[in-house]
Design an enzyme around this catalytic site. Structure first.
Site, PDB file in Angstrom:
ATOM      1  N   CYS A 115       1.187   3.005   7.452  1.00  0.00           N
ATOM      2  CA  CYS A 115       2.105   2.006   8.003  1.00  0.00           C
ATOM      3  C   CYS A 115       2.058   2.035   9.533  1.00  0.00           C
ATOM      4  CB  CYS A 115       3.521   2.215   7.460  1.00  0.00           C
ATOM      5  SG  CYS A 115       4.596   0.773   7.707  1.00  0.00           S
ATOM      6  N   HIS A 218       2.825   2.039   1.999  1.00  0.00           N
ATOM      7  CA  HIS A 218       3.267   3.432   1.922  1.00  0.00           C
ATOM      8  C   HIS A 218       2.834   4.046   0.597  1.00  0.00           C
ATOM      9  CE1 HIS A 218       5.933   4.324   5.415  1.00  0.00           C
ATOM     10  NE2 HIS A 218       5.925   3.007   5.517  1.00  0.00           N
ATOM     11  N   GLU A 220       2.532   7.086  -0.218  1.00  0.00           N
ATOM     12  CA  GLU A 220       3.286   8.290  -0.575  1.00  0.00           C
ATOM     13  C   GLU A 220       4.541   7.966  -1.369  1.00  0.00           C
ATOM     14  OE1 GLU A 220       5.724   6.961   2.888  1.00  0.00           O
ATOM     15  OE2 GLU A 220       3.635   6.799   2.250  1.00  0.00           O
TER      16      GLU A 220
END
Length: 242
Positions: A115, A218, A220
């Protein structure tokens, strides 16, 4: 066999009202990064904001660097005036993470940007940003889409000639969207490798030097379908481990 050490560029946040030290900023990171890196077999460490003279030593302790999400990058770093739609930024963190990136490149350490981290890679290479997605497209997708922070917000297309395609093994991919800024002019040696339907650049990579990939979403915060990105990152560590 020691584990691969991945350094995460820390970001500053304000102390909560309950803190005994209300004027001192706190260094933090998202635990999602830690979880994904640990699952891939790495030992993640949070890197503090230190003077430039110490950054090379800090990077030298790591096998790779992850540049995480965070606040908007200060427009002065890409020679632009601040637009009213630009959010708060922290020049201390911006400059520190750019030096982290540059030192990692000099030391031939792989870099993964997520990001804001992808945007920072582009800015560090001399590129620019759209300070809000509405400045890029008259009909932007919903950026950011906080309601679906951990699930698919929209689809992207991935360039078949990119390193990212080699990792993801698919020309289309569903991603989340937690950003309101995006890459505008590409920096030196930066290649756009994924796009959303409103024209937003969703991934960049650098075609020379150590493995460097930045993604606008994102991973994660998403499921196991994104594990391959972290596995690929760790696989690029070149220094023999013992």
């Amino acid at each position: 066999m020691r584990k691969i050490v991945i350094g995460l560029g820390g970001v500053y946040g304000k102390a909560p009202p309950s803190s005994a030290f209300p004027t001192l900023r706190r260094l933090f990171t998202n635990e999602g990064y830690l979880s994904k890196l640990q699952k891939a077999g790495a030992l993640p460490i949070l890197l503090p904001v230190v003077p430039n003279t110490d950054i090379a030593q800090l990077v030298g302790m790591c096998d790779g660097i992850l540049l995480p999400g965070g606040s908007d990058i200060d427009p002065s770093l890409y020679q632009a005036d601040r637009h009213p739609l630009c959010g708060p930024s922290d020049l201390d963190v911006d400059r520190y993470q750019i030096e982290l990136f540059k030192s990692a490149r000099e030391q031939q350490k792989p870099v993964l940007g997520i990001c804001r981290g992808a945007q920072l890679i582009n800015v560090a290479q001399g590129g620019t940003l759209f300070q809000d997605c509405s400045l890029q497209s008259e009909k932007p997708l919903t950026h950011p889409d906080y309601e679906r922070w951990g699930s698919v917000s929209h689809q992207i297309t991935v360039s078949p000639s990119s390193m990212l395609f080699g990792i993801l093994k698919t020309p289309t991919l569903g991603v989340n969207s937690l950003h309101h800024q995006s890459v505008a002019t590409l920096g030196a040696d930066c290649i756009a490798t994924a796009f959303s339907c409103d024209g937003s650049i969703e991934a960049v990579e650098i075609g020379s030097g150590a493995w460097t990939v930045g993604v606008q979403w994102h991973p994660e915060a998403m499921g196991s379908e994104m594990d391959c990105l972290f596995d690929a990152f760790l696989s690029q560590v070149r220094r023999p481990l013992s």
